[in-house]
Write a protein that holds these residues in place. Structure first.
Motif, short mmCIF file in Angstrom:
data_model
loop_
_atom_site.label_atom_id
_atom_site.label_comp_id
_atom_site.label_asym_id
_atom_site.label_seq_id
_atom_site.Cartn_x
_atom_site.Cartn_y
_atom_site.Cartn_z
N LYS A 1 53.77 32.75 37.08
CA LYS A 1 53.47 34.10 36.56
C LYS A 1 51.98 34.36 36.69
O LYS A 1 51.54 35.45 37.06
CB LYS A 1 53.86 34.18 35.08
CG LYS A 1 55.29 34.58 34.85
CD LYS A 1 55.72 34.30 33.44
CE LYS A 1 55.71 35.47 32.53
NZ LYS A 1 56.38 35.17 31.23
N GLU A 2 51.20 33.34 36.35
CA GLU A 2 49.75 33.49 36.37
C GLU A 2 49.24 33.72 37.80
O GLU A 2 48.38 34.56 38.04
CB GLU A 2 49.11 32.23 35.76
CG GLU A 2 47.62 32.29 35.61
CD GLU A 2 47.11 33.37 34.66
OE1 GLU A 2 47.89 33.89 33.85
OE2 GLU A 2 45.91 33.70 34.78
N VAL A 3 49.80 32.96 38.76
CA VAL A 3 49.31 33.12 40.13
C VAL A 3 49.67 34.51 40.67
O VAL A 3 48.91 35.12 41.41
CB VAL A 3 49.77 31.97 41.07
CG1 VAL A 3 51.17 32.17 41.62
CG2 VAL A 3 48.80 31.82 42.23
N ILE A 4 50.82 35.03 40.26
CA ILE A 4 51.20 36.39 40.68
C ILE A 4 50.19 37.39 40.10
O ILE A 4 49.65 38.24 40.82
CB ILE A 4 52.65 36.72 40.22
CG1 ILE A 4 53.65 35.80 40.93
CG2 ILE A 4 52.97 38.19 40.46
CD1 ILE A 4 55.06 35.79 40.34
N LYS A 5 49.90 37.23 38.80
CA LYS A 5 48.97 38.15 38.14
C LYS A 5 47.57 38.09 38.78
O LYS A 5 46.98 39.12 39.11
CB LYS A 5 48.88 37.75 36.65
CG LYS A 5 48.13 38.70 35.78
CD LYS A 5 48.29 38.30 34.33
CE LYS A 5 46.99 38.65 33.62
NZ LYS A 5 46.68 37.76 32.51
#
Ligand code: MEV
Length: 314
Positions: free
Chosen positions: A71-75
Protein backbone atom coordinates in the motif's frame (compact mmCIF):
# COMPACT_ATOMS: atom_id res chain seq x y z
CA UNK A 1 -9.71 7.64 -15.98
CA UNK A 2 -6.85 8.99 -17.96
CA UNK A 3 -6.56 6.37 -20.67
CA UNK A 4 -7.41 2.85 -21.68
CA UNK A 5 -3.82 1.77 -21.94
CA UNK A 6 -2.61 -0.75 -19.36
CA UNK A 7 0.60 -0.55 -17.38
CA UNK A 8 2.91 -3.54 -16.89
CA UNK A 9 5.80 -4.13 -14.54
CA UNK A 10 7.92 -7.17 -13.81
CA UNK A 11 10.66 -8.23 -11.39
CA UNK A 12 12.41 -11.51 -10.65
CA UNK A 13 13.16 -13.38 -7.47
CA UNK A 14 16.68 -13.15 -6.10
CA UNK A 15 19.20 -15.46 -4.49
CA UNK A 16 21.94 -14.32 -2.15
CA UNK A 17 24.99 -16.50 -2.74
CA UNK A 18 26.99 -14.98 0.12
CA UNK A 19 26.70 -12.16 2.63
CA UNK A 20 23.10 -12.11 3.91
CA UNK A 21 22.74 -10.34 7.26
CA UNK A 22 26.35 -9.10 7.30
CA UNK A 23 25.37 -6.92 4.31
CA UNK A 24 23.11 -4.93 6.65
CA UNK A 25 26.30 -3.95 8.56
CA UNK A 26 28.19 -2.70 5.51
CA UNK A 27 29.90 -5.96 4.53
CA UNK A 28 29.70 -7.06 0.88
CA UNK A 29 27.27 -9.62 -0.49
CA UNK A 30 26.95 -11.52 -3.77
CA UNK A 31 23.45 -11.91 -5.18
CA UNK A 32 21.79 -12.59 -8.48
CA UNK A 33 18.34 -12.16 -9.99
CA UNK A 34 16.66 -15.58 -9.95
CA UNK A 35 14.74 -15.46 -13.19
CA UNK A 36 13.16 -18.90 -12.71
CA UNK A 37 10.71 -17.07 -10.48
CA UNK A 38 9.10 -13.72 -11.19
CA UNK A 39 6.27 -11.38 -10.33
CA UNK A 40 4.17 -9.26 -12.68
CA UNK A 41 1.87 -6.34 -12.02
CA UNK A 42 -0.79 -5.09 -14.38
CA UNK A 43 -2.48 -1.71 -13.95
CA UNK A 44 -5.76 -0.96 -15.71
CA UNK A 45 -8.36 1.78 -15.39
CA UNK A 46 -11.05 1.38 -12.74
CA UNK A 47 -13.49 3.62 -10.93
CA UNK A 48 -12.11 2.54 -7.54
CA UNK A 49 -8.68 1.68 -6.17
CA UNK A 50 -8.65 -2.12 -6.42
CA UNK A 51 -5.94 -4.65 -5.57
CA UNK A 52 -6.06 -8.24 -6.80
CA UNK A 53 -3.29 -10.56 -5.59
CA UNK A 54 -2.86 -14.00 -3.98
CA UNK A 55 -3.68 -12.68 -0.51
CA UNK A 56 -6.45 -10.23 -1.16
CA UNK A 57 -8.89 -9.00 -3.75
CA UNK A 58 -10.86 -5.84 -3.10
CA UNK A 59 -10.66 -2.18 -2.25
CA UNK A 60 -7.05 -1.23 -1.51
CA UNK A 61 -8.07 0.62 1.67
CA UNK A 62 -9.31 -2.69 3.11
CA UNK A 63 -6.14 -4.70 2.34
CA UNK A 64 -4.82 -6.67 5.36
CA UNK A 65 -1.87 -5.41 7.45
CA UNK A 66 0.65 -7.78 5.82
CA UNK A 67 0.16 -5.79 2.61
CA UNK A 68 1.04 -2.50 4.33
CA UNK A 69 4.36 -2.18 2.49
CA UNK A 70 2.63 -2.61 -0.89
CA UNK A 71 0.00 0.00 0.00
CA UNK A 72 2.82 2.33 0.94
CA UNK A 73 4.76 1.77 -2.29
CA UNK A 74 1.60 2.49 -4.31
CA UNK A 75 1.04 5.72 -2.34
CA UNK A 76 4.66 6.86 -2.62
CA UNK A 77 4.84 6.04 -6.32
CA UNK A 78 1.65 7.98 -7.08
CA UNK A 79 3.06 10.88 -5.14
CA UNK A 80 6.34 10.70 -7.12
CA UNK A 81 4.27 10.66 -10.31
CA UNK A 82 1.98 13.46 -9.02
CA UNK A 83 -1.03 11.25 -9.72
CA UNK A 84 -2.35 10.94 -6.15
CA UNK A 85 -6.03 11.10 -7.02
CA UNK A 86 -6.14 8.53 -9.80
CA UNK A 87 -7.96 5.23 -9.37
CA UNK A 88 -7.18 1.93 -11.07
CA UNK A 89 -7.00 -1.80 -10.58
CA UNK A 90 -3.67 -3.45 -9.79
CA UNK A 91 -3.38 -7.17 -10.49
CA UNK A 92 -0.29 -8.90 -9.12
CA UNK A 93 0.66 -12.45 -10.12
CA UNK A 94 3.69 -14.20 -8.76
CA UNK A 95 5.66 -17.42 -9.06
CA UNK A 96 8.08 -16.33 -6.32
CA UNK A 97 7.29 -18.26 -3.17
CA UNK A 98 6.46 -15.65 -0.50
CA UNK A 99 8.65 -15.25 2.57
CA UNK A 100 11.24 -17.77 1.42
CA UNK A 101 14.30 -15.51 1.22
CA UNK A 102 13.79 -14.99 -2.51
CA UNK A 103 13.01 -11.31 -2.25
CA UNK A 104 9.28 -11.58 -2.95
CA UNK A 105 8.40 -8.37 -1.06
CA UNK A 106 11.05 -6.31 -2.89
CA UNK A 107 10.10 -7.90 -6.22
CA UNK A 108 6.42 -7.08 -5.64
CA UNK A 109 7.34 -3.46 -4.93
CA UNK A 110 9.63 -3.29 -8.00
CA UNK A 111 6.91 -4.65 -10.27
CA UNK A 112 4.31 -2.23 -8.83
CA UNK A 113 6.54 0.84 -9.27
CA UNK A 114 7.40 -0.21 -12.83
CA UNK A 115 3.75 -0.90 -13.70
CA UNK A 116 2.60 2.48 -12.36
CA UNK A 117 5.35 4.36 -14.19
CA UNK A 118 4.42 2.47 -17.36
CA UNK A 119 0.73 3.24 -16.85
CA UNK A 120 1.49 6.95 -16.57
CA UNK A 121 3.93 6.82 -19.52
CA UNK A 122 6.89 7.90 -17.43
CA UNK A 123 10.33 6.28 -17.77
CA UNK A 124 11.35 4.48 -14.58
CA UNK A 125 15.10 4.74 -13.92
CA UNK A 126 16.90 2.71 -11.23
CA UNK A 127 17.61 6.03 -9.42
CA UNK A 128 13.87 6.60 -9.03
CA UNK A 129 12.92 2.95 -8.53
CA UNK A 130 15.33 1.86 -5.79
CA UNK A 131 14.49 4.53 -3.16
CA UNK A 132 10.76 3.86 -3.63
CA UNK A 133 11.26 0.10 -3.22
CA UNK A 134 13.59 0.50 -0.26
CA UNK A 135 11.02 2.65 1.53
CA UNK A 136 8.51 -0.20 1.17
CA UNK A 137 11.19 -2.68 2.27
CA UNK A 138 11.72 -0.66 5.43
CA UNK A 139 8.12 -1.40 6.35
CA UNK A 140 8.42 -5.07 5.34
CA UNK A 141 11.86 -5.79 6.86
CA UNK A 142 12.70 -2.99 9.27
CA UNK A 143 16.30 -2.28 8.25
CA UNK A 144 16.92 -3.39 4.65
CA UNK A 145 20.40 -3.20 3.15
CA UNK A 146 18.88 -2.58 -0.29
CA UNK A 147 20.22 -5.82 -1.76
CA UNK A 148 16.77 -7.29 -2.43
CA UNK A 149 15.62 -4.20 -4.33
CA UNK A 150 18.82 -4.15 -6.39
CA UNK A 151 18.86 -7.88 -7.18
CA UNK A 152 15.16 -8.27 -8.00
CA UNK A 153 15.17 -5.26 -10.33
CA UNK A 154 18.29 -6.09 -12.34
CA UNK A 155 19.48 -8.61 -14.90
CA UNK A 156 22.99 -9.14 -13.61
CA UNK A 157 24.62 -10.71 -10.59
CA UNK A 158 25.95 -8.17 -8.12
CA UNK A 159 28.78 -7.62 -5.70
CA UNK A 160 26.74 -5.42 -3.41
CA UNK A 161 27.81 -3.05 -0.66
CA UNK A 162 25.12 -1.04 1.12
CA UNK A 163 25.04 2.61 0.10
CA UNK A 164 27.57 2.16 -2.71
CA UNK A 165 26.95 2.27 -6.46
CA UNK A 166 25.82 -1.10 -7.82
CA UNK A 167 28.69 -3.28 -9.06
CA UNK A 168 27.76 -6.02 -11.48
CA UNK A 169 29.84 -9.15 -11.11
CA UNK A 170 29.84 -12.04 -13.57
CA UNK A 171 28.95 -15.18 -11.65
CA UNK A 172 30.61 -17.70 -13.95
CA UNK A 173 31.96 -20.92 -12.54
CA UNK A 174 32.60 -23.64 -15.14
CA UNK A 175 30.44 -26.73 -14.79
CA UNK A 176 29.00 -25.52 -11.49
CA UNK A 177 25.31 -25.72 -10.67
CA UNK A 178 23.41 -24.20 -7.80
CA UNK A 179 20.50 -26.07 -6.29
CA UNK A 180 17.95 -23.91 -4.50
CA UNK A 181 15.66 -25.74 -2.08
CA UNK A 182 12.62 -24.37 -0.30
CA UNK A 183 12.03 -25.66 3.25
CA UNK A 184 8.36 -24.81 2.75
CA UNK A 185 8.53 -22.86 6.00
CA UNK A 186 7.95 -19.13 5.90
CA UNK A 187 11.18 -17.31 6.55
CA UNK A 188 11.26 -14.53 9.12
CA UNK A 189 13.52 -11.89 7.65
CA UNK A 190 12.17 -9.05 9.76
CA UNK A 191 12.53 -10.97 13.04
CA UNK A 192 15.91 -12.39 12.04
CA UNK A 193 17.33 -8.95 11.12
CA UNK A 194 15.95 -7.51 14.37
CA UNK A 195 17.38 -10.37 16.48
CA UNK A 196 20.82 -10.05 14.90
CA UNK A 197 20.66 -6.32 15.77
CA UNK A 198 19.80 -7.22 19.40
CA UNK A 199 22.65 -9.73 19.54
CA UNK A 200 24.95 -7.06 18.13
CA UNK A 201 23.85 -4.54 20.77
CA UNK A 202 24.32 -7.08 23.58
CA UNK A 203 27.73 -8.31 22.51
CA UNK A 204 29.27 -5.92 20.02
CA UNK A 205 32.75 -7.30 20.04
CA UNK A 206 31.92 -10.96 19.42
CA UNK A 207 29.04 -10.42 16.99
CA UNK A 208 30.95 -7.88 14.94
CA UNK A 209 33.70 -10.50 14.53
CA UNK A 210 31.19 -12.96 13.08
CA UNK A 211 29.80 -10.26 10.80
CA UNK A 212 33.31 -9.34 9.64
CA UNK A 213 34.07 -13.02 9.07
CA UNK A 214 31.00 -13.28 6.83
CA UNK A 215 32.25 -10.25 4.90
CA UNK A 216 35.69 -11.84 4.61
CA UNK A 217 34.15 -15.10 3.35
CA UNK A 218 32.19 -13.12 0.74
CA UNK A 219 35.43 -11.56 -0.52
CA UNK A 220 37.01 -15.04 -0.64
CA UNK A 221 33.97 -16.29 -2.57
CA UNK A 222 34.48 -13.48 -5.07
CA UNK A 223 38.09 -14.63 -5.55
CA UNK A 224 37.01 -18.26 -5.91
CA UNK A 225 34.52 -17.24 -8.61
CA UNK A 226 37.07 -15.09 -10.43
CA UNK A 227 39.55 -17.99 -10.41
CA UNK A 228 36.83 -20.43 -11.51
CA UNK A 229 37.31 -22.54 -8.38
CA UNK A 230 34.03 -24.28 -7.53
CA UNK A 231 35.65 -26.43 -4.84
CA UNK A 232 36.87 -23.44 -2.81
CA UNK A 233 33.52 -21.71 -3.32
CA UNK A 234 31.76 -24.76 -1.84
CA UNK A 235 34.01 -24.76 1.24
CA UNK A 236 33.44 -21.04 1.72
CA UNK A 237 29.67 -21.58 1.56
CA UNK A 238 29.97 -24.22 4.31
CA UNK A 239 31.92 -21.79 6.48
CA UNK A 240 29.33 -19.07 5.91
CA UNK A 241 26.57 -21.38 7.11
CA UNK A 242 28.46 -21.94 10.38
CA UNK A 243 28.67 -18.16 10.91
CA UNK A 244 24.99 -17.68 10.07
CA UNK A 245 24.11 -20.34 12.66
CA UNK A 246 26.03 -18.38 15.27
CA UNK A 247 23.94 -15.34 14.34
CA UNK A 248 20.86 -17.54 15.11
CA UNK A 249 19.33 -17.15 11.66
CA UNK A 250 19.30 -20.82 10.68
CA UNK A 251 16.81 -23.40 11.95
CA UNK A 252 16.54 -27.20 12.13
CA UNK A 253 14.99 -27.61 8.68
CA UNK A 254 17.65 -25.48 6.99
CA UNK A 255 20.43 -27.30 8.86
CA UNK A 256 18.96 -30.66 7.90
CA UNK A 257 18.79 -29.75 4.20
CA UNK A 258 22.33 -28.39 4.33
CA UNK A 259 23.56 -31.71 5.79
CA UNK A 260 21.55 -33.72 3.24
CA UNK A 261 23.06 -31.73 0.37
CA UNK A 262 26.59 -32.31 1.64
CA UNK A 263 25.93 -36.03 2.24
CA UNK A 264 24.80 -36.28 -1.37
CA UNK A 265 27.92 -34.79 -2.87
CA UNK A 266 27.39 -31.02 -2.70
CA UNK A 267 30.63 -29.03 -2.74
CA UNK A 268 29.05 -26.74 -0.17
CA UNK A 269 25.69 -25.63 1.18
CA UNK A 270 24.21 -22.81 3.23
CA UNK A 271 21.01 -21.00 3.94
CA UNK A 272 20.15 -18.07 1.67
CA UNK A 273 18.32 -14.84 2.48
CA UNK A 274 16.79 -13.90 5.81
CA UNK A 275 16.77 -17.45 7.22
CA UNK A 276 14.65 -19.03 10.00
CA UNK A 277 12.93 -20.94 7.21
CA UNK A 278 12.86 -20.03 3.56
CA UNK A 279 15.49 -21.47 1.24
CA UNK A 280 18.94 -23.02 1.25
CA UNK A 281 21.41 -23.35 -1.62
CA UNK A 282 23.90 -26.08 -2.51
CA UNK A 283 26.71 -26.14 -5.05
CA UNK A 284 27.30 -29.09 -7.38
CA UNK A 285 30.12 -29.78 -9.83
CA UNK A 286 27.91 -31.20 -12.58
CA UNK A 287 24.31 -31.23 -13.76
CA UNK A 288 24.05 -34.92 -12.85
CA UNK A 289 25.15 -34.25 -9.28
CA UNK A 290 22.81 -31.28 -9.08
CA UNK A 291 19.86 -33.46 -10.11
CA UNK A 292 20.82 -36.09 -7.54
CA UNK A 293 21.20 -33.51 -4.77
CA UNK A 294 17.86 -31.89 -5.65
CA UNK A 295 16.14 -35.29 -5.48
CA UNK A 296 17.75 -36.01 -2.10
CA UNK A 297 16.63 -32.60 -0.79
CA UNK A 298 13.06 -33.29 -1.89
CA UNK A 299 13.15 -36.70 -0.18
CA UNK A 300 14.40 -34.94 2.96
CA UNK A 301 11.40 -32.61 2.96
CA UNK A 302 12.19 -29.71 0.60
CA UNK A 303 8.90 -28.45 -0.83
CA UNK A 304 10.44 -27.32 -4.11
CA UNK A 305 13.87 -27.28 -5.74
CA UNK A 306 15.39 -25.40 -8.66
CA UNK A 307 18.67 -25.95 -10.48
CA UNK A 308 20.58 -23.00 -11.89
CA UNK A 309 23.71 -23.22 -13.99
CA UNK A 310 26.49 -20.93 -12.82
CA UNK A 311 28.82 -21.48 -15.72
CA UNK A 312 28.92 -19.92 -19.15
CA UNK A 313 30.56 -23.10 -20.37
CA UNK A 314 27.96 -25.51 -18.94
C1 MEV B 1 17.28 -10.56 3.00
O1 MEV B 1 17.06 -11.07 1.70
C2 MEV B 1 18.75 -10.25 3.18
C3 MEV B 1 19.12 -9.71 4.56
O2 MEV B 1 20.53 -9.51 4.53
C4 MEV B 1 18.41 -8.42 4.87
C5 MEV B 1 18.86 -7.27 3.98
O3 MEV B 1 19.96 -7.29 3.47
O4 MEV B 1 18.08 -6.32 3.87
C6 MEV B 1 18.81 -10.71 5.66
Amino acid sequence: MNKEKMGHGQASGKIILMGEHSVVYGEPAIAFPFQETYISTKVEPDTAMVLDCDYFCGDLSEAPPQLKSLKEVIKQTLSALQQENKTFKLTISSTIPAERGMGSSAAAAVSIVRALFDYFDTPCTQEVLLPLVNRAEKIAHGNPSGIDAAATSGNESLFFIKGQPLESFPLNVSNAFLIVADTGIKGQTRAAVRDVAHLFEQNKRSISQHIKELGHLTKLAKQAILTDDAYSLGKIMNQAHVQLKVLTVSNDQLDQLVITARENGALGAKLTGGGRGGCMIALADSKEHAVKIAAALESAGAKATWIQSLGVKN
